[in-house]
Design an enzyme around this catalytic site. Structure first.
Site, PDB file in Angstrom:
ATOM      1  N   HIS A 256       0.872  -1.184   0.000  1.00  0.00           N
ATOM      2  CA  HIS A 256       0.000   0.000   0.000  1.00  0.00           C
ATOM      3  C   HIS A 256       0.912   1.238   0.000  1.00  0.00           C
ATOM      4  CE1 HIS A 256      -2.850   2.886   1.840  1.00  0.00           C
ATOM      5  NE2 HIS A 256      -3.816   2.067   1.480  1.00  0.00           N
TER       6      HIS A 256
ATOM      7  N   CYS B  67      -4.714   2.373  -3.715  1.00  0.00           N
ATOM      8  CA  CYS B  67      -3.476   2.906  -3.099  1.00  0.00           C
ATOM      9  C   CYS B  67      -2.315   1.944  -3.276  1.00  0.00           C
ATOM     10  CB  CYS B  67      -3.669   3.213  -1.618  1.00  0.00           C
ATOM     11  SG  CYS B  67      -4.865   4.487  -1.312  1.00  0.00           S
TER      12      CYS B  67
ATOM     13  N   GLN C 208      -4.687  -5.402   6.874  1.00  0.00           N
ATOM     14  CA  GLN C 208      -5.679  -6.291   6.246  1.00  0.00           C
ATOM     15  C   GLN C 208      -5.660  -7.693   6.842  1.00  0.00           C
ATOM     16  OE1 GLN C 208      -8.017  -5.372   4.225  1.00  0.00           O
ATOM     17  NE2 GLN C 208      -7.292  -3.343   3.633  1.00  0.00           N
TER      18      GLN C 208
END
Ligand code: PMP
Length: 406
Positions: A123, A364, A203
């Protein structure tokens, strides 16, 4: 244990919402999760009965708010099994946690030409803070490549490590591909060379049971809003020794021992890294969110979400012209795809008209998009309140949309 999904769904008021007159189907959980009523209620309860600035007052409310906040810190400690509560630092989110580490770690441990290793699937929040440090301290960023299944190539990691490597910073689960990275192996490889590892658990914390002591990671970061807690809450976990060596990130109230114009000293952990009034009301509610997740059980959550992911993936694959990005056998809760040459944005907009919320775009992760040779994907990401019926509606929606594009 099978989860009682109807009972769980009743805990999330927003799931009653209608979008364009259709029941909301929320499949954007990778971006943020919805909040159970107990979390929403906790926020108004605190503002309605306990609110007072923490760590500052002798008065009753301030002491009570302080105790609740420190109690929330202990809940985070227990949730990730950190050795000490003071190894848990409150931040605004994953992004701030990584910026804190990049700024503080590089200042203390890096000089021009030293190296930080990240991966090709990161990210932006695990790329840009290091790039900023490239221009300040002269560290160099090196990148672990991925294979065609969207997995890290670990043999390449071993080749990237040199005597100048200062830190490896990798995501646990990819927000785009859903790949679960072998962080245990990465930590083992790194520690053989005495290199610390930062794990971006943004995540994974909501899907996978994480024990930081067993994992032996040196730093771990996540966002409260992705684990059913309030926005504006984030965690930086770090091993005590390492955090003690890292200098403060920001200056201000609470992070000091004493201040004078001649010499200022800094507070001890965790307060050294918590300048200013923290977002204590939301941290207390984050504690409530973690209690809620624990009451369901992460292993139950993971088993159920794996079922959803498997079902969705197999149904998607039946659609003509479907391309799925990330085909590892080790995945969690997110599937990214494109159908034929339909733009991800068109697909997302038309699904939205059917009440189905998915994410579209580069997520992103522009360097990953470049690697995949695409501009963006459609991403469906799951939480334990989602159902197979919702996935059926997603699939039916895609099947209605595809012919519109000829
Ligand atoms: N890392 C990963 C893997 C993410 O998925 C996200 C959020 N999409 C972030 C970092 C940044 O999290 P936040 O915006 O909550 O700081």
């Amino acid at each position: 244990m099978t989860l009682d999904i109807n009972k769980i769904r009743a805990d999330f008021p927003i799931l009653e919402t209608q979008v364009y007159g259709k029941p909301l189907i929320y499949l954007d959980n990778g971006a943020t999760t919805q909040k159970p009523k107990c979390v929403i209620d906790k926020i108004s309860e605190i503002y309605g009965s306990v609110n007072a600035n923490i760590h500052r007052g002798v008065h009753h409310l301030s002491q009570e708010a302080t105790e609740l906040t420190e109690n929330a810190r202990k809940k985070v400690q227990q949730f990730i099994n950190a050795k000490h509560a003071h190894e848990v630092i409150f931040t605004k989110g994953t992004t701030e946690s990584i910026n804190l580490v990049a700024s503080s770690f590089c200042r203390e441990f890096c000089k021009e030409g030293d190296e930080i290793i990240v991966s090709a699937m990161e990210h932006h929040s695990n790329i840009v803070p290091w790039q900023i440090q490239e221009s300040i301290t002269g560290v160099k960023l090196k990148v672990i490549p991925i294979n065609e299944k969207g997995e890290l190539i670990l043999e390449e990691l071993e080749k990237l490590i040199t005597p100048k490597t200062r830190l490896i910073s990798v995501m646990h689960v990819s927000n785009v591909l859903g790949t679960i990275n072998p962080i245990e192996k990465i930590i083992e490889i790194a520690h053989k060379q005495n290199i610390p590892v930062l794990v971006d658990a943004a995540q994974s914390i909501q899907h996978i049971d994480i024990d930081v002591q067993k994992l032996d990671c040196d730093l771990l970061v996540f966002s409260g809003h992705k684990i059913y807690g309030p926005t504006g809450t984030g965690i930086l976990y770090g091993k005590e020794d390492l955090l003690n060596k890292m200098p403060p990130y920001q200056g201000g109230g609470e992070m000091i021992g004493s201040v004078s114009f001649k010499k200022t000293t800094f507070n001890e952990l965790p307060f050294k890294f918590e300048a200013g009034t923290p977002n204590y009301v939301d941290f207390i509610a984050l504690g409530t969110a973690l209690d809620y997740v624990s009451s369901i059980g992460l292993s139950n959550i993971r088993a159920y979400e794996d079922e959803l992911l498997e079902y969705c993936t197999s149904e998607l694959m039946k659609i003509d012209g479907m391309r799925i990005f990330g085909t590892s056998d080790h995945k969690s809760s997110a599937v990214s795809f494109l159908v034929k040459n339909i733009h991800h944005y068109d697909m997302g907009m038309l699904l939205d008209r059917m009440g189905i919320a998915v994410r579209t775009g580069h997520h992103c992760a522009q360097p990953l998009m470049e690697e995949l040779g695409i501009e963006g994907t459609v991403r469906a990401s799951f939480a334990f309140y989602n159902t197979k019926d919702e996935i059926d509606q997603l699939i039916a929606g895609i099947k209605r949309i595809v012919p519109m594009f000829g």
